[in-house]
Design a protein around this motif. Sequence first.
Motif, PDB file in Angstrom:
ATOM      1  N   UNK A 192      -6.293  -0.851  50.591  1.00 63.10           N
ATOM      2  CA  UNK A 192      -6.923   0.157  49.740  1.00 63.10           C
ATOM      3  C   UNK A 192      -6.847  -0.141  48.251  1.00 63.10           C
ATOM      4  N   UNK A 193      -6.898   0.944  47.486  1.00 59.34           N
ATOM      5  CA  UNK A 193      -7.002   0.820  46.035  1.00 59.34           C
ATOM      6  C   UNK A 193      -5.698   0.394  45.371  1.00 59.34           C
ATOM      7  N   UNK A 194      -4.595   0.365  46.118  1.00 63.53           N
ATOM      8  CA  UNK A 194      -3.304  -0.009  45.541  1.00 63.53           C
ATOM      9  C   UNK A 194      -2.851  -1.402  45.981  1.00 63.53           C
ATOM     10  N   UNK A 195      -3.776  -2.227  46.477  1.00 70.89           N
ATOM     11  CA  UNK A 195      -3.368  -3.535  46.999  1.00 70.89           C
ATOM     12  C   UNK A 195      -2.871  -4.472  45.912  1.00 70.89           C
ATOM     13  N   UNK A 196      -3.279  -4.283  44.675  1.00 77.18           N
ATOM     14  CA  UNK A 196      -2.828  -5.140  43.576  1.00 77.18           C
ATOM     15  C   UNK A 196      -1.733  -4.483  42.735  1.00 77.18           C
ATOM     16  N   UNK A 197      -1.179  -3.384  43.211  1.00 76.39           N
ATOM     17  CA  UNK A 197      -0.178  -2.645  42.431  1.00 76.39           C
ATOM     18  C   UNK A 197       1.225  -2.969  42.934  1.00 76.39           C
ATOM     19  N   UNK A 198       2.201  -2.668  42.096  1.00 73.50           N
ATOM     20  CA  UNK A 198       3.603  -2.784  42.476  1.00 73.50           C
ATOM     21  C   UNK A 198       4.045  -1.492  43.143  1.00 73.50           C
ATOM     22  N   UNK A 199       4.699  -1.634  44.291  1.00 73.16           N
ATOM     23  CA  UNK A 199       5.109  -0.461  45.040  1.00 73.16           C
ATOM     24  C   UNK A 199       6.594  -0.553  45.341  1.00 73.16           C
ATOM     25  N   UNK A 200       7.150   0.577  45.768  1.00 73.21           N
ATOM     26  CA  UNK A 200       8.551   0.660  46.161  1.00 73.21           C
ATOM     27  C   UNK A 200       8.654   1.681  47.283  1.00 73.21           C
ATOM     28  N   UNK A 201       9.714   1.591  48.082  1.00 74.88           N
ATOM     29  CA  UNK A 201       9.869   2.589  49.151  1.00 74.88           C
ATOM     30  C   UNK A 201       9.942   3.999  48.577  1.00 74.88           C
ATOM     31  N   UNK A 202       9.275   4.889  49.266  1.00 73.28           N
ATOM     32  CA  UNK A 202       9.212   6.269  48.766  1.00 73.28           C
ATOM     33  C   UNK A 202      10.595   6.892  48.690  1.00 73.28           C
ATOM     34  N   UNK A 203      11.464   6.547  49.655  1.00 71.74           N
ATOM     35  CA  UNK A 203      12.787   7.169  49.671  1.00 71.74           C
ATOM     36  C   UNK A 203      13.627   6.725  48.483  1.00 71.74           C
ATOM     37  N   UNK A 204      13.534   5.434  48.106  1.00 68.51           N
ATOM     38  CA  UNK A 204      14.328   4.961  46.964  1.00 68.51           C
ATOM     39  C   UNK A 204      13.836   5.579  45.663  1.00 68.51           C
ATOM     40  N   UNK A 205      12.502   5.650  45.507  1.00 67.42           N
ATOM     41  CA  UNK A 205      11.956   6.285  44.297  1.00 67.42           C
ATOM     42  C   UNK A 205      12.310   7.765  44.280  1.00 67.42           C
ATOM     43  N   UNK A 206      12.281   8.372  45.477  1.00 69.37           N
ATOM     44  CA  UNK A 206      12.645   9.786  45.595  1.00 69.37           C
ATOM     45  C   UNK A 206      14.087  10.023  45.157  1.00 69.37           C
ATOM     46  N   UNK A 207      14.999   9.172  45.640  1.00 71.29           N
ATOM     47  CA  UNK A 207      16.408   9.342  45.286  1.00 71.29           C
ATOM     48  C   UNK A 207      16.636   9.062  43.803  1.00 71.29           C
ATOM     49  N   UNK A 208      15.933   8.032  43.279  1.00 73.23           N
ATOM     50  CA  UNK A 208      16.116   7.710  41.867  1.00 73.23           C
ATOM     51  C   UNK A 208      15.616   8.839  40.972  1.00 73.23           C
ATOM     52  N   UNK A 209      14.419   9.318  41.273  1.00 76.15           N
ATOM     53  CA  UNK A 209      13.881  10.390  40.433  1.00 76.15           C
ATOM     54  C   UNK A 209      14.650  11.692  40.638  1.00 76.15           C
ATOM     55  N   UNK A 210      15.156  11.895  41.847  1.00 79.25           N
ATOM     56  CA  UNK A 210      15.961  13.087  42.077  1.00 79.25           C
ATOM     57  C   UNK A 210      17.250  13.015  41.281  1.00 79.25           C
ATOM     58  N   UNK A 211      17.845  11.793  41.219  1.00 81.90           N
ATOM     59  CA  UNK A 211      19.046  11.621  40.408  1.00 81.90           C
ATOM     60  C   UNK A 211      18.733  11.837  38.931  1.00 81.90           C
ATOM     61  N   UNK A 212      17.593  11.249  38.480  1.00 79.84           N
ATOM     62  CA  UNK A 212      17.202  11.436  37.079  1.00 79.84           C
ATOM     63  C   UNK A 212      16.954  12.907  36.770  1.00 79.84           C
ATOM     64  N   UNK A 213      16.289  13.590  37.721  1.00 77.72           N
ATOM     65  CA  UNK A 213      16.025  15.007  37.502  1.00 77.72           C
ATOM     66  C   UNK A 213      17.318  15.807  37.483  1.00 77.72           C
ATOM     67  N   UNK A 214      18.264  15.427  38.368  1.00 75.77           N
ATOM     68  CA  UNK A 214      19.553  16.121  38.380  1.00 75.77           C
ATOM     69  C   UNK A 214      20.295  15.900  37.065  1.00 75.77           C
ATOM     70  N   UNK A 215      20.271  14.637  36.584  1.00 73.22           N
ATOM     71  CA  UNK A 215      20.908  14.368  35.286  1.00 73.22           C
ATOM     72  C   UNK A 215      20.211  15.127  34.162  1.00 73.22           C
ATOM     73  N   UNK A 216      18.881  15.150  34.234  1.00 71.35           N
ATOM     74  CA  UNK A 216      18.149  15.892  33.211  1.00 71.35           C
ATOM     75  C   UNK A 216      18.467  17.376  33.238  1.00 71.35           C
ATOM     76  N   UNK A 217      18.615  17.907  34.470  1.00 75.84           N
ATOM     77  CA  UNK A 217      18.971  19.328  34.587  1.00 75.84           C
ATOM     78  C   UNK A 217      20.346  19.577  33.993  1.00 75.84           C
ATOM     79  N   UNK A 218      21.301  18.631  34.293  1.00 75.62           N
ATOM     80  CA  UNK A 218      22.649  18.802  33.745  1.00 75.62           C
ATOM     81  C   UNK A 218      22.630  18.755  32.221  1.00 75.62           C
ATOM     82  N   UNK A 219      21.850  17.805  31.672  1.00 76.01           N
ATOM     83  CA  UNK A 219      21.754  17.724  30.211  1.00 76.01           C
ATOM     84  C   UNK A 219      21.099  18.964  29.629  1.00 76.01           C
ATOM     85  N   UNK A 220      20.055  19.423  30.314  1.00 80.96           N
ATOM     86  CA  UNK A 220      19.363  20.609  29.822  1.00 80.96           C
ATOM     87  C   UNK A 220      20.252  21.835  29.893  1.00 80.96           C
TER      88      UNK A 220
END
Length: 388
Positions: free
Chosen positions: A189-217
């Motif tokens: 499809x349209x993402x064949x030339x894009x860089x991808x990562x497993x959804x679970x790893x991105x999910x955990x990373x962004x969830x950690x970032x969001x948790x840190x952001x919430x703590x900072x906020x």
Amino acid sequence: MRRRRRNAVFSVGGFSPKVYAANEVMNFTLGFKPPAAGSSGPGASSGVTMENLEKQLICPVCLELFSKPVVILPCQHNLCRKCANDIFQSANPLWQSRGSSSIAASGGRFRCPSCRHEVVMDRHGVFGLQRNLLVENIIDIYRQQESSRLVNMKPEQQQLMCEEHEEEKINIYCLSCQTPTCSMCKVFGQHKDCDVAPLSSVYMRQKTELSDGIAMLVASNDHIQAVISQMEEICHTVEDNGQRQREHLANHFDNLVSILEERKQELVGVITKEQDDKLKHMRSLIRRHSDHLERAVTLVESAIQSMEEPHMPLFLQSARVILEKMAATARASNIERPELGYESMSHFMVDTDDLADMLRNIDFCSSVGDDEDDLEETESEFDFSSRY
């Protein structure tokens, strides 16, 4: 056969009897057919049933679930009244809308968007079409059942499917486009030339970032709240200090008024004493002059009577006595008299011009502490060093 199919729906789909009855009516009304007996698993049967039911409840104009009120056309197709009115107005632009003050044209027509059957309207337009209360009730039941199904669905059952590849689950994350996608979009499809990562790893990373952001906020919010509390305390302190200084100011001016009132009474007492002394002295002189005048009047009357005495010896005797009294009265008539300007009180003058200027120029003098960084409040005092 119908009873077995009904029991199968109850046991597999988990519908209440009321929902199933609505589905059966919908089957008859809209031509909906339930899933075959060979459906793959309970979850698939329930999902297909709700999906097919939803397709029957889609308005062919707005492509959304019917919105109330729902009207039924003579060809037995259903439309949202708003959609039907839009089609009718576009097909009959000269037809006056309902509620206009002008006389509406009699009739109008448009074609059903599903079967192209021509629908002839009366003078009421689409508002003359009959409402399909059955479909409206089915929509309410469907929305309640769908909401309950989504709430009770497990997280793994709620996994989203790719819009482009409907049978593929969204399981990767496109780092270039910053969007979730499926494996087929990465391969073909349209993402064949894009860089991808497993959804679970991105999910955990962004969830950690969001948790840190919430703590900072949260920490920032706590700091801001502490600053706000400090400012509110400062506001209370300012109010208290202002009230206290107003009271001090009022006390100072009350003291000034008391001093002026006391001094006024003293000066008024001096004037009153002077006035009383002068009045007492003048009234004493008036009494003395009145007594002298009374004696003189009496002497005049005696002299007049003596002038009428016909006998010369008696006349001479009385006249000698009267003349002696007249001589004594003449000597006593030289009594004390008030000096010139005795009645004047103009010497009791007070020059208050300088004092008035001083009162008008009363101002605050600030008490400055030795330590300039000391934030402790210093009270303002009045400078009354110079007095009249």
